[in-house]
Design a protein around this motif. Structure first.
Motif, PDB file in Angstrom:
ATOM      1  N   GLU A 122      -0.556   1.725   0.553  1.00 53.11           N
ATOM      2  CA  GLU A 122      -0.499   2.032  -0.889  1.00 53.11           C
ATOM      3  C   GLU A 122      -1.591   1.254  -1.623  1.00 53.11           C
ATOM      4  OE1 GLU A 122       3.246   2.461  -3.489  1.00 53.11           O
ATOM      5  OE2 GLU A 122       2.466   0.466  -3.950  1.00 53.11           O
ATOM      6  N   ILE A 147      -3.172   0.337  -5.381  1.00 54.74           N
ATOM      7  CA  ILE A 147      -2.938   0.355  -6.827  1.00 54.74           C
ATOM      8  C   ILE A 147      -4.283   0.218  -7.540  1.00 54.74           C
ATOM      9  CG2 ILE A 147      -1.727  -0.764  -8.749  1.00 54.74           C
ATOM     10  CD1 ILE A 147       0.186  -1.928  -6.491  1.00 54.74           C
ATOM     11  N   LYS A 168      -1.789   4.699  -6.787  1.00 50.05           N
ATOM     12  CA  LYS A 168      -0.966   4.587  -7.983  1.00 50.05           C
ATOM     13  C   LYS A 168      -1.875   4.051  -9.070  1.00 50.05           C
ATOM     14  CE  LYS A 168       3.765   3.668  -6.714  1.00 50.05           C
ATOM     15  NZ  LYS A 168       4.685   2.636  -6.302  1.00 50.05           N
TER      16      LYS A 168
END
Ligand code: G1P
Length: 273
Positions: free
Chosen positions: A50, A52, A100
């Motif tokens: 993931e 960010i 994200k």
């Protein structure tokens, strides 16, 4: 396990004006691909799941870059035999699934940017990458993750810099472990020549502990009135948190200045991929 990465992208890009008055510097093409994609690839190859991205309202083009599905789908319908088009879309979708977005609308410094991710970080450590610092030929993040496992500590990438440029960097005070690794005993953000404890510079790849958010919460502005991640790292070191420095292998390219940006394109286009 290090599974999350943070990339601060809300900087103004003043060193690359006038282009950056309309295009975020991280989307400027380096050998045909946005500089940001090289950084994303480095994360993916090192096992990150993931990513960010910290952007600002002024840099929403970065978000749009990853969310143009209809545009691609319509184009692919019109040109179904165009393989390159399909491949490009596939690549963008791959990135889209992993990223994200978090907003930092006032440029108050890297420390302030990182603090915006406080609620999203799940594990005890995370990776942080500065998009101006491109490292090619070797995956620096992968090397840092390996070292993090070995030393069970925070790790920061480093390279020796010219004493004449010392005030452009965060600078370490060090205690050597071996040729490539050292214990970081202190770090100073952009010192002058007299203040600099060495010429070992902080390069934009960090493995940081979750505790840094507690320090950042109380971090006062430092050099140029910005909240620096370097100052919070310093507090952690003074509180006996272990930080290891790593003289990385691979070639460093500075994408944040016009000269460096042009050089990056030349260097990357000459690589045999
Ligand atoms: C930042 C850090 C600095 C580090 C540098 C590496 O500075 O604050 O400690 O040496 O990245 O590129 P900036 O480039 O944002 O001025």
């Amino acid at each position: 396990m290090i599974k999350q990465a943070i990339i601060p992208l809300a900087g103004l890009g003043t060193r690359l004006l006038p282009l950056t008055s309309v295009i975020p510097k991280e989307l400027l093409p380096i050998n045909g691909r946005p500089g940001l994609e090289y950084i994303l690839d480095e994360c993916i190859e090192s096992g990150i799941k993931e990513i960010i991205l910290i952007i600002s309202k002024k840099k929403e083009t970065i978000k749009k870059y990853f969310f143009r599905d209809l545009f691609y789908q319509n184009l692919i319908k019109k040109k179904p035999k165009n393989k390159e088009l399909k491949e490009n879309y596939k690549r963008i979708v791959k990135y889209k699934k992993m990223i994200k977005f978090v907003y930092q609308n006032s440029p108050l410094g890297t420390g302030d940017a990182i603090l915006k991710c406080k609620k999203l970080i799940k594990s005890n450590y995370f990776l942080m990458l500065m998009p101006d610092d491109l490292i090619i030929k070797r995956n620096c993040s992968k090397q840092l993750i390996k070292l993090h496992k070995k030393y069970k500590s925070s790790v920061i990438a480093s390279m020796k810099v010219d004493y004449n440029d010392i005030s452009r960097w965060g600078i370490f005070n060090i205690k050597k472990i071996n040729k490539k690794h050292f214990k970081i005993t202190d770090v100073i953000e952009k010192p002058n020549r007299k203040e600099a404890p060495s010429n070992y510079a902080v390069i934009g790849r960090y493995i940081l502990p979750k505790e840094i958010f507690k320090v950042l919460d109380r971090q006062k502005p430092g050099k140029n009135n910005e909240i620096h991640i370097t100052d919070s790292i310093r507090t952690l070191i003074y509180n006996n948190n272990k930080f290891i420095g790593h003289l990385f292998d691979g070639k460093y390219l500075d994408c944040g200045s016009l000269k460096g940006y042009i050089n990056s394109t030349i260097k990357i286009s000459s690589l045999k991929i």
